[in-house]
Motif scaffolding. Sequence first.
Motif, PDB file in Angstrom:
ATOM      1  N   ASP A  55      22.142  52.955 -16.050  1.00  0.00           N
ATOM      2  CA  ASP A  55      22.973  53.158 -17.242  1.00  0.00           C
ATOM      3  C   ASP A  55      22.582  54.362 -18.078  1.00  0.00           C
ATOM      4  O   ASP A  55      23.252  54.684 -19.065  1.00  0.00           O
ATOM      5  N   GLY A  56      21.478  55.032 -17.738  1.00  0.00           N
ATOM      6  CA  GLY A  56      21.105  56.241 -18.449  1.00  0.00           C
ATOM      7  C   GLY A  56      20.538  56.020 -19.834  1.00  0.00           C
ATOM      8  O   GLY A  56      20.502  56.944 -20.654  1.00  0.00           O
ATOM      9  N   THR A  57      20.073  54.820 -20.107  1.00  0.00           N
ATOM     10  CA  THR A  57      19.425  54.554 -21.385  1.00  0.00           C
ATOM     11  C   THR A  57      18.261  55.514 -21.582  1.00  0.00           C
ATOM     12  O   THR A  57      17.526  55.810 -20.648  1.00  0.00           O
ATOM     13  N   THR A  58      18.113  56.000 -22.818  1.00  0.00           N
ATOM     14  CA  THR A  58      17.056  56.970 -23.104  1.00  0.00           C
ATOM     15  C   THR A  58      16.072  56.446 -24.139  1.00  0.00           C
ATOM     16  O   THR A  58      16.377  55.549 -24.927  1.00  0.00           O
ATOM     17  N   TYR A  59      14.906  57.028 -24.097  1.00  0.00           N
ATOM     18  CA  TYR A  59      13.848  56.749 -25.072  1.00  0.00           C
ATOM     19  C   TYR A  59      13.289  58.082 -25.538  1.00  0.00           C
ATOM     20  O   TYR A  59      13.145  59.016 -24.741  1.00  0.00           O
ATOM     21  N   TYR A  60      12.971  58.160 -26.821  1.00  0.00           N
ATOM     22  CA  TYR A  60      12.322  59.356 -27.371  1.00  0.00           C
ATOM     23  C   TYR A  60      11.128  58.949 -28.210  1.00  0.00           C
ATOM     24  O   TYR A  60      11.193  57.994 -28.994  1.00  0.00           O
ATOM     25  N   GLY A  61      10.049  59.693 -28.078  1.00  0.00           N
ATOM     26  CA  GLY A  61       8.911  59.484 -28.943  1.00  0.00           C
ATOM     27  C   GLY A  61       9.268  59.872 -30.375  1.00  0.00           C
ATOM     28  O   GLY A  61      10.128  60.731 -30.603  1.00  0.00           O
ATOM     29  N   ASN A  62       8.608  59.268 -31.333  1.00  0.00           N
ATOM     30  CA  ASN A  62       8.940  59.510 -32.734  1.00  0.00           C
ATOM     31  C   ASN A  62       8.811  60.978 -33.112  1.00  0.00           C
ATOM     32  O   ASN A  62       9.580  61.487 -33.934  1.00  0.00           O
ATOM     33  N   SER A  63       7.848  61.657 -32.525  1.00  0.00           N
ATOM     34  CA  SER A  63       7.595  63.040 -32.920  1.00  0.00           C
ATOM     35  C   SER A  63       8.664  64.020 -32.432  1.00  0.00           C
ATOM     36  O   SER A  63       8.717  65.153 -32.905  1.00  0.00           O
ATOM     37  N   VAL A  64       9.528  63.580 -31.512  1.00  0.00           N
ATOM     38  CA  VAL A  64      10.531  64.503 -30.962  1.00  0.00           C
ATOM     39  C   VAL A  64      11.961  64.040 -31.220  1.00  0.00           C
ATOM     40  O   VAL A  64      12.908  64.750 -30.874  1.00  0.00           O
ATOM     41  N   LYS A  65      12.138  62.886 -31.818  1.00  0.00           N
ATOM     42  CA  LYS A  65      13.483  62.380 -32.090  1.00  0.00           C
ATOM     43  C   LYS A  65      14.272  63.375 -32.929  1.00  0.00           C
ATOM     44  O   LYS A  65      13.773  63.911 -33.918  1.00  0.00           O
ATOM     45  N   GLY A  66      15.504  63.606 -32.499  1.00  0.00           N
ATOM     46  CA  GLY A  66      16.363  64.537 -33.220  1.00  0.00           C
ATOM     47  C   GLY A  66      16.169  65.980 -32.837  1.00  0.00           C
ATOM     48  O   GLY A  66      16.952  66.854 -33.253  1.00  0.00           O
ATOM     49  N   ARG A  67      15.134  66.281 -32.039  1.00  0.00           N
ATOM     50  CA  ARG A  67      14.868  67.670 -31.641  1.00  0.00           C
ATOM     51  C   ARG A  67      14.973  67.859 -30.127  1.00  0.00           C
ATOM     52  O   ARG A  67      15.337  68.943 -29.675  1.00  0.00           O
ATOM     53  N   PHE A  68      14.627  66.843 -29.361  1.00  0.00           N
ATOM     54  CA  PHE A  68      14.635  66.932 -27.899  1.00  0.00           C
ATOM     55  C   PHE A  68      15.753  66.050 -27.347  1.00  0.00           C
ATOM     56  O   PHE A  68      16.064  64.999 -27.909  1.00  0.00           O
ATOM     57  N   VAL A  69      16.324  66.504 -26.235  1.00  0.00           N
ATOM     58  CA  VAL A  69      17.355  65.724 -25.555  1.00  0.00           C
ATOM     59  C   VAL A  69      17.056  65.706 -24.062  1.00  0.00           C
ATOM     60  O   VAL A  69      16.874  66.767 -23.450  1.00  0.00           O
ATOM     61  N   ILE A  70      17.010  64.504 -23.488  1.00  0.00           N
ATOM     62  CA  ILE A  70      16.811  64.354 -22.050  1.00  0.00           C
ATOM     63  C   ILE A  70      18.171  64.141 -21.392  1.00  0.00           C
ATOM     64  O   ILE A  70      19.046  63.473 -21.952  1.00  0.00           O
ATOM     65  N   SER A  71      18.340  64.723 -20.215  1.00  0.00           N
ATOM     66  CA  SER A  71      19.580  64.536 -19.478  1.00  0.00           C
ATOM     67  C   SER A  71      19.286  64.636 -17.990  1.00  0.00           C
ATOM     68  O   SER A  71      18.192  65.054 -17.592  1.00  0.00           O
ATOM     69  N   ARG A  72      20.260  64.260 -17.179  1.00  0.00           N
ATOM     70  CA  ARG A  72      20.048  64.316 -15.742  1.00  0.00           C
ATOM     71  C   ARG A  72      21.320  64.756 -15.050  1.00  0.00           C
ATOM     72  O   ARG A  72      22.426  64.514 -15.537  1.00  0.00           O
ATOM     73  N   ASP A  73      21.151  65.384 -13.912  1.00  0.00           N
ATOM     74  CA  ASP A  73      22.251  65.775 -13.042  1.00  0.00           C
ATOM     75  C   ASP A  73      21.969  65.124 -11.697  1.00  0.00           C
ATOM     76  O   ASP A  73      21.142  65.614 -10.918  1.00  0.00           O
TER      77      ASP A  73
END
Length: 122
Positions: A55-73
């Motif tokens: 389903d592509g659920t994502t997790y971000y560490g608190n220090s990078v939330k709002g600045r980093f984006v993970i994606s996949r192809d």
Amino acid sequence: QVQLVESGGGLVQPGGSLRLSCAASGFALPYYAIGWFRQAPGKEREGVSCIRSGDGTTYYGNSVKGRFVISRDNAKNTVYLQMSSLKPEDTAVYYCATAWIWSCKPHEFDYWGQGTQVTVSS
């Protein structure tokens, strides 16, 4: 044979952006969880961002939330980490890794890439 190869690291000024890539071979991305981790000198390896298979659920560490984006192809078997508003404290070696379970804890990941250096400095 499972292989993960990171690329895209480098030197960037504070406030800048970089996109990291993790090319996977030997397995199909849709059936695994993939994560980005980082380790700075003298610090423990930490989970930056992870994406779940299916389903592509994502997790971000608190220090990078709002600045980093993970994606996949899935067609390219590649996972990306778009990093924006970079700070000097983001400086580290960045690794991608894969796990059989949904997690973003380093010890639960089985296969690792060789890492790519990210340096944020003026």
